[in-house]
Design an enzyme around this catalytic site. Structure first.
Site, PDB file in Angstrom:
ATOM      1  N   LYS A   1      90.915  31.642  20.200  1.00 21.17           N
ATOM      2  CA  LYS A   1      90.080  32.530  21.073  1.00 21.17           C
ATOM      3  C   LYS A   1      88.917  31.742  21.727  1.00 21.17           C
ATOM      4  O   LYS A   1      88.332  32.021  22.772  1.00 21.17           O
ATOM      5  CB  LYS A   1      89.726  33.673  20.246  1.00 21.17           C
TER       6      LYS A   1
ATOM      7  N   SER B   1      91.985  43.374  16.663  1.00 19.92           N
ATOM      8  CA  SER B   1      90.873  42.553  17.109  1.00 19.92           C
ATOM      9  C   SER B   1      90.148  42.844  18.430  1.00 19.92           C
ATOM     10  O   SER B   1      89.201  42.560  18.423  1.00 19.92           O
ATOM     11  CB  SER B   1      91.478  41.225  17.227  1.00 19.92           C
TER      12      SER B   1
END
Length: 965
Positions: A915, A872
């Site tokens: 996140k 990611s």
């Protein structure tokens, strides 16, 4: 090594040693020994035709029978004729025999075996051949010393006994001696064999001539030549070792111990009577003691008239005395002191005998009581059985099982097994091990709740209320449970399901399972599989094993007594791997498979059990660590972390009220402001869950409880930490507080309300752990903030890219790249892929710039101690490289996440909620997400989507356009 046992020399028929079973007859009339099968001593036999008597050195002669006189002596009959031998009153040089533990007292016999010392054997054989069957017996000081000789006289006690060897059995390797003690002697010094040669010649003449010698008569100097032996001839005796070969002392010089005269007064008589009475008391407690006395007593001896004999008898009888205590008796010459020592020894023996008697009596009483109770119980059972009042054990067990089975709907296949086992039980003995195994098996079979289910709640509003009361948020979990209830309402039946809640620690995965059980009105059972390595924990043991038990699911059904409980399987991501006891993860496949658990087969029951109506809920922290086949059988529900706003609500509605109940602190005693809670959440408890927040809230209440308790019970003259905390808390009392003017005033002036605010928060929970939200307030070129997911929630991840040295475009060497920061293999591959994408992007933007071809780049990802892996960070790595190449800082309040492909496509990633939470916490206003994660962002609550600018990108070029704006 010596093997010894003492016996009185003037008894009737006695045993010398139980190990050798040598029976010796003692004639009471002559006071000497005569063996049934006596070993010859140099070709001669003991004959009772002539008698002897010699006084002991104790000062009190042994009173012989009335018809004996002092001139009596032992007579040895040789093959050639009669040769009388008397026991000398003085014999200074004698062989030394060192024994262990028990001294040999005058008038008693001891058997001694010489096994190892060849020199001592040879000396004894020579003494016997020279008609001198005498020796000195001394006790070694060390009871553990098993040597037959000693190297120094300090190893033995100085006082011993002068003994006559009355019987010998020479077996070559073992020399067995029977010794009769006559008087006490004291050792002076060791003697070499050469110093005794002259004495041996004299003794040889005396033995052959048969002349009677006394201590007052000097030895004769004339003897036949046949009996005379020179020192050289003596040394040449067969079997005699040389003096240089001997290691221990075997010959010593001694002197007689002279006893003091006996004072026959009342004190002496009283001491003797006390000893005799104590002996009688010991005999009452120990019958063997009385038999030993009968063995040692002379039939014609009056013990009360001879104190010396009485002391020696006591010292020989007692078994509990130590060696030094017995040796003290041997060395003492004063008769009155000897009587005192004897009284102490026999009193000690009496105490030990009484204790042994009491112990044996108690044990015997317990055994008799137990036996009596057992007999009475058996008789009672027979009487009740005859009267029809009570049935036997088998019938009672079977009746109880039948009573349980009436309430159950047992399937036919299980009923068949139960009937077979019941029939088998009727033919088994109740005391056999097979009976216990069969009974235990039937107990488990009949305790399974066959066909019994609890009534499930189908009221959606009541279920929703129960879920909201227990937990705040968790929208996905609550909706899924309400859907489950709705399906059961439409089906009009009870069904099971397999769910898995995965998320960071402390978010309420385990606790919400109990709320779900309450909402569904199902029984709750929990077990953890973290670290489990044995398949038998799930599938059960085979009945052939000792102590076999069913697995966890059968134990669950027996405990909850319903077929439709809610079973929480905790920590499935931490289950142990395959090993010696099997693979428990594979065993869970049958349990958690909807197609198989309708006929779950436990190894112990060996009967199919229907688990299809059980609602299984599993919990895990990391989804990727769950085995793939197991994860495929479960419905995964993400339980993500909480925002600061959610934590504040949870603290108000759940954590603080729960802590108030546990500590009994009311609202009037303690108040925590919202500002203090907000600071506590942001600077002390940043993790996704609320477990750490709960610990800090409890810590505040504990500090406040100490302050309140010391107010009620002040400690005079001392200033404690609690008083200091009280002074800090008093600064924010409600009457002086400007932050919370709406709070109610304290009930009494003596108990003001403690207000916890930002001003005194550190006094309760210490200094803050997180003082800054951002690693960089202003990011320089080459530094970009990314977003990462961890098992503890989301976090900001900075990518730092710098040049190792200035770029030399004229150099022929190619550029290099180095990555550090505890990166995993996937992330290292992302670095190489990001470099390729950055090169292609730079080639399109500035075709003439060859920055990546000639530069030496170092990429670092703080913090270095934290392992990092995953794809990611791809777009973040590309942005960091381009920022360095263009020497331009990126937009300051920006964060991004997404996997990059070689062609520049931005691929979706997971953990969007965590996140976003991390981005809001660090103050990021612009967030770049992959376009395919739009659905994940739209599922978030509205308050999480406000105040941030989220831009979805499908290709990196879409992100590059906004990178520096």
């Amino acid at each position: 090594m010596f093997r010894c046992m003492a016996v009185r020399a003037s008894s009737s028929v006695r045993y010398i040693s139980s190990r050798h079973s040598r029976l010796i007859h003692f004639c009471p009339t002559i006071g000497t020994a005569r063996s049934l099968k006596l070993q010859p001593i140099s070709g001669q036999y003991i004959h009772p035709r002539r008698m002897f008597s010699s006084s002991t050195s104790d000062g009190a002669p042994d009173d012989p029978a009335p018809h004996l006189n002092e001139d009596s002596a032992i007579e040895l009959i040789s093959k050639d004729g009669m040769s009388p031998v008397s026991i000398p009153d003085v014999m200074p040089i004698v062989p030394m025999l060192a024994i262990n533990r028990y001294p040999l007292f005058p008038g008693f016999i001891k058997k001694v075996d010489i096994v190892k010392d060849d020199g001592l054997k040879a000396l004894i054989r020579r003494q016997l051949s020279l008609k001198q069957p005498y020796a000195g017996v001394f006790v070694k000081r060390d009871d553990e010393n098993k040597d037959e000789t000693v190297s120094s006289l300090s190893e033995i006690y100085s006082t011993g006994a002068f003994v006559q060897i009355i019987e010998v059995r020479d077996q070559g390797s073992i020399l067995e001696l029977v010794l009769s003690a006559h008087r006490r002697i004291r050792v002076l010094d060791p003697v070499e064999d050469s110093q005794q040669n002259a004495v041996m010649g004299v003794n040889g003449r005396r033995a052959n001539k048969g002349k009677k010698l006394t201590s007052a008569t000097p030895p004769k100097t004339q003897a036949p030549e046949k009996a005379e032996k020179s020192p050289q001839e003596v040394d040449s005796v067969p079997g005699k070792p040389k003096a240089a070969d001997r290691k221990g002392i075997i010959l010593v010089r001694t002197e007689n111990v002279t006893a003091e005269p006996i004072q026959r007064n009342n004190e002496t008589k009283a001491s003797m009577m006390a000893i005799v009475q104590t002996i009688r008391d010991v005999v009452q407690f120990n019958s063997l003691f009385g038999q030993q006395i009968n063995l040692l007593l002379h039939p014609s001896q009056n013990v009360i008239d001879n104190p010396v004999y009485l002391c020696d008898l006591v010292a020989t009888l007692v078994q509990s005395a130590e060696t030094h205590e017995l040796q003290e008796m041997m060395e003492e010459t004063d008769v009155s002191k000897r009587l005192s020592i004897a009284l102490l020894l026999i009193q000690k023996e009496k105490t030990v005998a009484k204790l042994k008697h009491d112990i044996n009596k108690d044990v015997e009483k317990k055994v008799q009581d137990h036996h009596r109770k057992y007999l009475l119980n058996e008789q009672l059972k027979v009487i009740k059985k005859e009267l029809g009042i009570e049935k036997d054990e088998k019938t009672t067990i079977l009746d109880k099982m039948e009573e349980r089975m009436k309430k159950l709907k047992i399937p036919e296949y299980a009923m068949k097994v139960i009937k077979e086992e019941q029939q088998k039980l009727q033919f088994l003995d109740p005391h056999s091990s097979e009976f216990s195994v069969t009974r235990n098996y039937l107990d488990w079979l009949t305790n399974v709740p066959w066909g019994h289910m609890s009534v499930e709640n189908r009221n959606l509003s009541r279920a929703k209320q129960a879920l909201d009361d227990g937990h705040y948020g968790m929208k996905d979990v609550k909706e899924r449970i309400l859907e489950f209830i709705a399906v059961n309402i439409l089906r009009q039946s009870t069904a099971g399901k397999i769910l898995c809640f995965h998320g960071p620690p402390g978010v309420g995965k385990t606790s919400i399972a109990r709320s779900i059980a309450t909402a569904l009105n199902r029984q709750y059972f929990r077990f953890s599989v973290g670290g489990m390595t044995d398949v038998a924990e799930i599938k059960g043991h085979r009945r052939t094993y000792v102590g076999a038990m069913p697995g966890k699911m059968i134990q669950c059904l027996k405990k909850v007594q319903t077929e439709n409980p809610l079973v929480l399987i905790d920590e499935v991501d931490k289950i142990g791997g395959a090993g010696f006891h099997g693979d428990p993860a594979s065993a869970l496949l049958e349990l958690l498979d909807p197609e198989q658990n309708a006929n779950f087969n436990d190894h112990f029951l060996d009967v199919p059990v229907d688990l299809s109506k059980v609602l299984f809920i599993c919990t895990a922290n990391e989804r990727d660590k769950i085995p793939g086949p197991l994860r495929d059988r479960m419905e995964m529900i993400d339980v993500s972390g909480y925002l600061a706003e959610e934590k504040l609500e949870i603290a108000h509605h759940h954590l603080i009220p729960q802590t108030r109940r546990e500590t009994s602190i009311t609202d009037d005693q303690l108040q925590i402001t919202d500002a203090a809670l907000d600071t506590l959440i942001k600077q002390y408890c940043r993790e996704s869950g609320v477990r750490n927040l709960q610990k800090h809230v409890e810590r505040i209440f504990r500090k406040a409880a100490l302050v309140i308790a010391e107010r009620q019970n002040p400690v005079d003259g001392s200033t404690s930490k609690a008083e200091k905390a009280e002074q800090a808390a008093s600064a924010s009392l409600v009457e002086n507080s400007s932050e919370s003017p709406s709070l109610s005033p304290p009930t009494t002036p003596s108990q003001p309300t403690i207000i916890v605010s930002n001003d005194n928060l550190q006094d309760f929970v210490g200094k803050p752990k997180f003082t800054s939200d951002r690693l960089y307030e202003v990011t320089p070129p080459g530094v970009v903030m990314g977003l990462a997911w961890t098992s503890m929630g989301g976090s900001a991840l900075y990518i730092e890219t710098v040049l190792k040295r200035p770029v030399d475009y004229n150099s022929e060497k190619e550029g290099t790249i180095e990555a550090t920061g505890n990166l995993g293999d996937v992330m290292k591959e992302s670095v190489r892929a990001a470099l390729t994408v950055a090169k292609s992007t730079l080639a399109r933007v500035e075709p003439d710039k060859k920055f990546f071809d000639k530069s030496h780049i170092h990429i670092h990802v703080p913090e270095g101690a934290t392992p990092k892996d995953g794809p990611s960070a791809g777009v973040t790595l590309v942005s960091s490289l381009l920022s360095l190449a263009l020497n331009r800082p990126v937009f300051q309040e920006m964060a991004m996440t997404g996997e990059i492909s070689l062609t520049g496509k931005v691929l979706p990633v997971g953990g969007i909620k965590e996140k976003i939470i991390a981005a809001r916490r660090v103050g990021a206003r612009r967030i770049f997400l992959p376009v395919e994660n739009r659905r994940d962002f739209e599922d978030l609550p509205d308050f999480m989507k406000g105040d941030i600018d989220v831009r979805f990108v499908a290709h990196y070029d879409d992100l590059f356009q906004h990178l520096f704006n």
